[in-house]
Design a protein around this motif. Structure first.
Motif, PDB file in Angstrom:
ATOM      1  N   MET A 150       0.841  -1.197   0.000  1.00 23.51           N
ATOM      2  CA  MET A 150       0.000   0.000   0.000  1.00 23.51           C
ATOM      3  C   MET A 150       0.878   1.250   0.000  1.00 23.51           C
ATOM      4  SD  MET A 150      -1.362  -0.029   3.979  1.00 23.51           S
ATOM      5  CE  MET A 150      -1.916  -1.728   3.865  1.00 23.51           C
ATOM      6  N   THR A 151       0.354   2.319  -0.567  1.00 15.28           N
ATOM      7  CA  THR A 151       1.078   3.588  -0.618  1.00 15.28           C
ATOM      8  C   THR A 151       0.389   4.614   0.275  1.00 15.28           C
ATOM      9  OG1 THR A 151      -0.181   4.194  -2.605  1.00 15.28           O
ATOM     10  CG2 THR A 151       1.986   3.182  -2.927  1.00 15.28           C
ATOM     11  N   ILE A 152       1.171   5.591   0.744  1.00 20.04           N
ATOM     12  CA  ILE A 152       0.648   6.558   1.713  1.00 20.04           C
ATOM     13  C   ILE A 152       0.976   7.992   1.301  1.00 20.04           C
ATOM     14  CG2 ILE A 152       0.707   7.333   4.106  1.00 20.04           C
ATOM     15  CD1 ILE A 152       1.471   4.550   4.956  1.00 20.04           C
ATOM     16  N   SER A 153      -0.065   8.834   1.302  1.00 22.15           N
ATOM     17  CA  SER A 153       0.096  10.278   1.129  1.00 22.15           C
ATOM     18  C   SER A 153      -0.006  10.950   2.495  1.00 22.15           C
ATOM     19  CB  SER A 153      -1.017  10.854   0.236  1.00 22.15           C
ATOM     20  OG  SER A 153      -1.090  10.216  -1.006  1.00 22.15           O
ATOM     21  N   ASP A 211      -2.939   5.107  -1.813  1.00 26.37           N
ATOM     22  CA  ASP A 211      -4.022   4.281  -1.265  1.00 26.37           C
ATOM     23  C   ASP A 211      -4.559   4.859   0.037  1.00 26.37           C
ATOM     24  OD1 ASP A 211      -3.609   2.282  -3.307  1.00 26.37           O
ATOM     25  OD2 ASP A 211      -1.870   1.599  -2.165  1.00 26.37           O
ATOM     26  N   ILE A 212      -3.647   5.325   0.879  1.00 33.10           N
ATOM     27  CA  ILE A 212      -3.989   5.854   2.199  1.00 33.10           C
ATOM     28  C   ILE A 212      -3.663   7.347   2.233  1.00 33.10           C
ATOM     29  CG2 ILE A 212      -3.325   5.830   4.646  1.00 33.10           C
ATOM     30  CD1 ILE A 212      -2.795   2.816   4.310  1.00 33.10           C
ATOM     31  N   VAL A 213      -4.554   8.124   2.825  1.00 33.08           N
ATOM     32  CA  VAL A 213      -4.320   9.563   3.000  1.00 33.08           C
ATOM     33  C   VAL A 213      -4.226   9.845   4.496  1.00 33.08           C
ATOM     34  CG1 VAL A 213      -5.094  11.888   2.455  1.00 33.08           C
ATOM     35  CG2 VAL A 213      -5.673  10.004   0.925  1.00 33.08           C
ATOM     36  N   GLY A 253      -7.688  16.962  13.426  1.00 37.36           N
ATOM     37  CA  GLY A 253      -7.289  16.767  12.038  1.00 37.36           C
ATOM     38  C   GLY A 253      -5.805  16.619  11.826  1.00 37.36           C
ATOM     39  N   GLN A 254      -4.998  16.916  12.843  1.00 35.38           N
ATOM     40  CA  GLN A 254      -3.555  16.748  12.691  1.00 35.38           C
ATOM     41  C   GLN A 254      -3.115  15.301  12.908  1.00 35.38           C
ATOM     42  OE1 GLN A 254      -5.216  17.646  15.548  1.00 35.38           O
ATOM     43  NE2 GLN A 254      -3.812  19.106  16.498  1.00 35.38           N
ATOM     44  N   ASN A 255      -4.095  14.391  13.093  1.00 33.14           N
ATOM     45  CA  ASN A 255      -3.701  13.002  13.338  1.00 33.14           C
ATOM     46  C   ASN A 255      -4.823  12.038  12.946  1.00 33.14           C
ATOM     47  OD1 ASN A 255      -2.198  10.819  14.143  1.00 33.14           O
ATOM     48  ND2 ASN A 255      -2.161  11.338  16.309  1.00 33.14           N
ATOM     49  N   ILE A 256      -5.215  12.089  11.688  1.00 31.81           N
ATOM     50  CA  ILE A 256      -6.201  11.138  11.188  1.00 31.81           C
ATOM     51  C   ILE A 256      -5.705  10.552   9.863  1.00 31.81           C
ATOM     52  CG2 ILE A 256      -8.133  12.332  12.293  1.00 31.81           C
ATOM     53  CD1 ILE A 256      -8.940  13.421   9.598  1.00 31.81           C
ATOM     54  N   ALA A 257      -6.162   9.349   9.560  1.00 28.89           N
ATOM     55  CA  ALA A 257      -5.767   8.682   8.317  1.00 28.89           C
ATOM     56  C   ALA A 257      -6.891   7.761   7.866  1.00 28.89           C
ATOM     57  CB  ALA A 257      -4.486   7.886   8.523  1.00 28.89           C
ATOM     58  N   PHE A 258      -6.997   7.575   6.565  1.00 24.27           N
ATOM     59  CA  PHE A 258      -8.050   6.709   6.050  1.00 24.27           C
ATOM     60  C   PHE A 258      -7.698   6.253   4.630  1.00 24.27           C
ATOM     61  CE2 PHE A 258      -9.266  11.199   5.652  1.00 24.27           C
ATOM     62  CZ  PHE A 258      -9.414  11.345   4.282  1.00 24.27           C
ATOM     63  N   TRP A 259      -8.398   5.216   4.188  1.00 20.59           N
ATOM     64  CA  TRP A 259      -8.267   4.774   2.810  1.00 20.59           C
ATOM     65  C   TRP A 259      -8.853   5.855   1.900  1.00 20.59           C
ATOM     66  CZ3 TRP A 259      -5.372   0.718   1.513  1.00 20.59           C
ATOM     67  CH2 TRP A 259      -5.139  -0.266   2.476  1.00 20.59           C
TER      68      TRP A 259
END
Length: 231
Positions: free
Chosen positions: A1-4, A77-79, A146-152
């Protein structure tokens, strides 16, 4: 998986270098770093580019709009989201990736601490908020910064994305939306560290926050609930 990694920023030349340096030092490197620059008049964009971040300049229309533009411009894939005055721990993305690898999970979030803040604000964020986040999550109400959230990314789009008219609590609303498309996880072991500048307002900030939260939880809107224009 890739991460932005997405960072909204507006005139953040003083804080942004430390944020980008902490991202450079991550054990799990992001595949892209995106800065959503709300038309800064300082060196924000130049600093971002010097750290090889992708810089997108947009209208300065508030944090909800900026975070949504990050989602629209992300290609991975992940933001993941953090702020331009925030330092992330070395294993930040490692833990995020592990959580999002679990079956049925749409999002993961954690808390934050602050430094150099007005004492009342410092105590509230560092000692009271973690309990609020934890027990709200147990009650089925994901509340996170919002400074610490992540999702697909696909789940974020499917959920409807960030509310672009929200001037605050866009993070609460986004987590609520993500809960409709999968499981939302709260981690107690992946806090980031932000500046305490929000507390410089003193008690007027507390009044604003309480009033804004009441309006949001009653009406579901936060287009009038705003903070001083620092991002």
């Amino acid at each position: 998986m890739t991460i932005s990694v997405v960072i909204p920023a507006y005139n953040e030349e003083n804080f942004l270098p430390a944020t980008l340096k902490s991202i450079q030092n991550l054990s799990r490197k992001p595949d892209e770093v995106i800065i959503i620059d709300g038309g800064s008049t300082d060196k924000t964009a130049k600093i971002g580019k010097s750290y090889n971040a992708k810089v997108f300049t947009v209208e300065h229309r508030g944090i909800g709009y900026a975070r949504q533009k990050g989602l629209e411009n992300a290609t991975c894939d992940i933001v993941t989201y953090t702020d331009a005055d925030t330092v992330v721990p070395k294993d930040w993305l490692t833990k995020i990736e592990k959580s999002l690898s679990m079956p049925g999970v749409s999002a993961v979030y954690s808390g934050y601490n602050v430094t150099d803040a007005w004492l009342v604000y410092w105590f509230y964020i560092n000692y009271i908020c973690p309990f609020i986040f934890y027990f709200s999550h147990i009650l089925g109400i994901p509340v996170g910064g919002g400074q610490n959230i992540a999702f697909w990314r696909k789940k974020g789009i499917e959920s409807g994305g960030f509310p672009t008219d929200f001037k605050s609590v866009e993070d609460f609303e986004m987590l609520k939306r993500l809960k409709t498309v999968g499981k939302v996880i709260y981690r107690t072991d992946n806090f980031v560290t932000s500046s305490g500048r929000r507390g410089n307002e003193g008690f007027s900030m507390i009044v604003r926050v309480i009033k804004g939260f009441i309006i949001y939880f009653i009406t579901g809107k936060a287009d009038k609930f705003d903070f001083p224009d620092i991002r």
